[in-house]
Design a protein around this motif. Structure first.
Motif, PDB file in Angstrom:
ATOM      1  N   ASN A 195       0.852  -1.183   0.000  1.00 57.38           N
ATOM      2  CA  ASN A 195       0.000   0.000   0.000  1.00 57.38           C
ATOM      3  C   ASN A 195       0.884   1.227   0.000  1.00 57.38           C
ATOM      4  N   SER A 196       0.583   2.143  -0.888  1.00 58.03           N
ATOM      5  CA  SER A 196       1.352   3.382  -0.908  1.00 58.03           C
ATOM      6  C   SER A 196       0.499   4.485  -0.299  1.00 58.03           C
ATOM      7  N   LYS A 197       1.160   5.537   0.113  1.00 62.24           N
ATOM      8  CA  LYS A 197       0.464   6.671   0.679  1.00 62.24           C
ATOM      9  C   LYS A 197       0.190   7.668  -0.451  1.00 62.24           C
ATOM     10  N   LEU A 198      -0.901   8.393  -0.358  1.00 62.26           N
ATOM     11  CA  LEU A 198      -1.191   9.405  -1.371  1.00 62.26           C
ATOM     12  C   LEU A 198      -0.049  10.406  -1.474  1.00 62.26           C
ATOM     13  N   SER A 199       0.608  10.687  -0.361  1.00 60.67           N
ATOM     14  CA  SER A 199       1.694  11.659  -0.369  1.00 60.67           C
ATOM     15  C   SER A 199       2.897  11.181  -1.183  1.00 60.67           C
ATOM     16  N   ASP A 200       2.980   9.859  -1.473  1.00 60.05           N
ATOM     17  CA  ASP A 200       4.076   9.328  -2.283  1.00 60.05           C
ATOM     18  C   ASP A 200       3.873   9.596  -3.773  1.00 60.05           C
ATOM     19  N   LEU A 201       2.650   9.971  -4.155  1.00 62.56           N
ATOM     20  CA  LEU A 201       2.328  10.131  -5.574  1.00 62.56           C
ATOM     21  C   LEU A 201       2.603  11.549  -6.059  1.00 62.56           C
ATOM     22  N   ASP A 202       2.880  11.673  -7.378  1.00 63.74           N
ATOM     23  CA  ASP A 202       3.052  13.011  -7.937  1.00 63.74           C
ATOM     24  C   ASP A 202       1.684  13.686  -7.987  1.00 63.74           C
ATOM     25  N   GLY A 203       1.658  15.006  -8.171  1.00 67.61           N
ATOM     26  CA  GLY A 203       0.428  15.791  -8.083  1.00 67.61           C
ATOM     27  C   GLY A 203      -0.694  15.306  -8.983  1.00 67.61           C
ATOM     28  N   GLU A 204      -0.385  15.051 -10.263  1.00 61.13           N
ATOM     29  CA  GLU A 204      -1.418  14.633 -11.214  1.00 61.13           C
ATOM     30  C   GLU A 204      -2.001  13.273 -10.838  1.00 61.13           C
TER      31      GLU A 204
ATOM     32  N   ARG B  26      -1.904  11.841  -7.893  1.00 62.87           N
ATOM     33  CA  ARG B  26      -2.602  11.974  -6.618  1.00 62.87           C
ATOM     34  C   ARG B  26      -4.007  12.528  -6.826  1.00 62.87           C
ATOM     35  N   GLY B  27      -4.131  13.556  -7.661  1.00 57.30           N
ATOM     36  CA  GLY B  27      -5.439  14.138  -7.946  1.00 57.30           C
ATOM     37  C   GLY B  27      -6.389  13.128  -8.556  1.00 57.30           C
ATOM     38  N   LEU B  28      -5.878  12.326  -9.495  1.00 62.86           N
ATOM     39  CA  LEU B  28      -6.687  11.304 -10.150  1.00 62.86           C
ATOM     40  C   LEU B  28      -7.153  10.245  -9.142  1.00 62.86           C
ATOM     41  N   VAL B  29      -6.241   9.790  -8.270  1.00 67.55           N
ATOM     42  CA  VAL B  29      -6.585   8.782  -7.267  1.00 67.55           C
ATOM     43  C   VAL B  29      -7.610   9.344  -6.274  1.00 67.55           C
ATOM     44  N   GLU B  30      -7.424  10.599  -5.841  1.00 68.94           N
ATOM     45  CA  GLU B  30      -8.374  11.200  -4.904  1.00 68.94           C
ATOM     46  C   GLU B  30      -9.759  11.325  -5.542  1.00 68.94           C
ATOM     47  N   LYS B  31      -9.827  11.700  -6.825  1.00 71.97           N
ATOM     48  CA  LYS B  31     -11.105  11.799  -7.542  1.00 71.97           C
ATOM     49  C   LYS B  31     -11.764  10.416  -7.604  1.00 71.97           C
ATOM     50  N   MET B  32     -10.974   9.383  -7.928  1.00 70.36           N
ATOM     51  CA  MET B  32     -11.518   8.027  -8.006  1.00 70.36           C
ATOM     52  C   MET B  32     -12.064   7.583  -6.649  1.00 70.36           C
ATOM     53  N   MET B  33     -11.322   7.904  -5.583  1.00 66.23           N
ATOM     54  CA  MET B  33     -11.766   7.523  -4.240  1.00 66.23           C
ATOM     55  C   MET B  33     -13.062   8.247  -3.877  1.00 66.23           C
ATOM     56  N   TYR B  34     -13.148   9.540  -4.199  1.00 66.27           N
ATOM     57  CA  TYR B  34     -14.349  10.333  -3.926  1.00 66.27           C
ATOM     58  C   TYR B  34     -15.539   9.738  -4.684  1.00 66.27           C
ATOM     59  N   ASP B  35     -15.335   9.469  -5.993  1.00 66.43           N
ATOM     60  CA  ASP B  35     -16.414   8.922  -6.816  1.00 66.43           C
ATOM     61  C   ASP B  35     -16.877   7.564  -6.288  1.00 66.43           C
ATOM     62  N   GLN B  36     -15.929   6.743  -5.820  1.00 67.65           N
ATOM     63  CA  GLN B  36     -16.291   5.435  -5.269  1.00 67.65           C
ATOM     64  C   GLN B  36     -17.157   5.584  -4.012  1.00 67.65           C
ATOM     65  N   ARG B  37     -16.762   6.516  -3.130  1.00 68.11           N
ATOM     66  CA  ARG B  37     -17.564   6.760  -1.915  1.00 68.11           C
ATOM     67  C   ARG B  37     -18.960   7.265  -2.276  1.00 68.11           C
ATOM     68  N   GLN B  38     -19.037   8.161  -3.273  1.00 67.06           N
ATOM     69  CA  GLN B  38     -20.323   8.699  -3.699  1.00 67.06           C
ATOM     70  C   GLN B  38     -21.220   7.585  -4.231  1.00 67.06           C
ATOM     71  N   LYS B  39     -20.671   6.704  -5.065  1.00 65.31           N
ATOM     72  CA  LYS B  39     -21.447   5.597  -5.634  1.00 65.31           C
ATOM     73  C   LYS B  39     -21.963   4.682  -4.530  1.00 65.31           C
ATOM     74  N   GLU B  40     -21.087   4.383  -3.545  1.00 60.77           N
ATOM     75  CA  GLU B  40     -21.486   3.503  -2.445  1.00 60.77           C
ATOM     76  C   GLU B  40     -22.656   4.083  -1.654  1.00 60.77           C
ATOM     77  N   GLN B  41     -22.744   5.418  -1.600  1.00 57.77           N
ATOM     78  CA  GLN B  41     -23.821   6.078  -0.854  1.00 57.77           C
ATOM     79  C   GLN B  41     -25.010   6.427  -1.753  1.00 57.77           C
ATOM     80  N   GLY B  42     -24.922   6.029  -3.040  1.00 60.49           N
ATOM     81  CA  GLY B  42     -26.011   6.323  -3.969  1.00 60.49           C
ATOM     82  C   GLY B  42     -26.065   7.783  -4.380  1.00 60.49           C
ATOM     83  N   LEU B  43     -24.961   8.487  -4.224  1.00 60.75           N
ATOM     84  CA  LEU B  43     -24.890   9.912  -4.566  1.00 60.75           C
ATOM     85  C   LEU B  43     -24.192  10.100  -5.913  1.00 60.75           C
ATOM     86  N   PRO B  44     -24.369  11.263  -6.535  1.00 58.25           N
ATOM     87  CA  PRO B  44     -23.743  11.482  -7.847  1.00 58.25           C
ATOM     88  C   PRO B  44     -22.210  11.594  -7.757  1.00 58.25           C
ATOM     89  N   THR B  45     -21.543  11.104  -8.809  1.00 59.93           N
ATOM     90  CA  THR B  45     -20.082  11.220  -8.884  1.00 59.93           C
ATOM     91  C   THR B  45     -19.705  12.649  -9.233  1.00 59.93           C
TER      92      THR B  45
END
Length: 186
Positions: free
Chosen positions: A128-137, A139-158
């Motif tokens: 497992n890597s930490k988000l802080s280990d990733l370059d900016g671009e 990291r942003g993509l991974v954070e967006k994917m994580m946000y969208d996954q949480r939204q989907k799990e809660q039945g909310l819009p991505t």
């Protein structure tokens, strides 16, 4: 009923046997590869012959056939690749460790040199890597994917669905005369 499985030894057992028969051991992360092999304890660094280029590796003891020699499956960053000689605490053994800095830090290597047996890279489970280990671009993509996954799990819009809804809302405000009751967002 008798076992009728005609398959030979499992592929992972074959792979393990091939890897353990090599005169060196190796491990890798997504960004680098470490290769080690033992040498007699009386040898010094000047007794070794280690040559690294962007696409080749040759390493061994001077005057003897190389322990490893061949073309790398992918390029390395030579200036950031190194080798060290380590002596055991009891001076009974020495180990050469070669660190290869991968040029492409987004791929797993199936072998150290192309002439060596391959491993199944699809079975690699990365640390497992930490988000802080990733370059900016990235990291942003991974954070967006994580946000969208949480939204989907809660039945909310991505995030993309939210943007489309905001655009539609602004358009509706600019055009109150239009009926959007049957509008579908895709």
């Amino acid at each position: 009923m008798a076992d009728t499985d005609p398959s030979p030894a499992s592929p992972s057992a074959k792979e393990q046997a091939e890897q353990s028969s090599l005169p060196y051991t190796w491990t890798q992360t997504i960004s680098d590869l470490t290769l080690t092999f033992p040498i007699p304890p009386h040898l010094k660094p000047r007794d070794l012959s280690i040559t690294l280029t962007k696409t080749t590796l040759t390493a061994g003891i001077k005057g003897l056939p190389p322990i490893i020699s061949g073309t790398l499956p992918h390029p390395i960053r030579v200036d950031d690749s190194t080798w060290t000689l380590t002596t055991s605490p009891d001076n009974a053994s020495k180990t050469v460790e070669i660190l290869l800095d991968k040029a492409n830090k987004q791929e797993w290597w199936a072998h150290v040199v192309t002439s060596a047996p391959k491993i199944d890279v699809t079975k690699i489970v990365p640390d497992n890597s930490k988000l802080s280990d990733l370059d900016g671009e990235t990291r942003g993509l991974v954070e967006k994917m994580m946000y969208d996954q949480r939204q989907k799990e809660q039945g909310l819009p991505t995030s993309d669905e939210q943007k489309k809804m905001e655009i539609l809302k602004k358009f509706q405000e600019q055009h109150p005369e239009m009926d959007f009751s049957n509008a579908k967002i895709q």
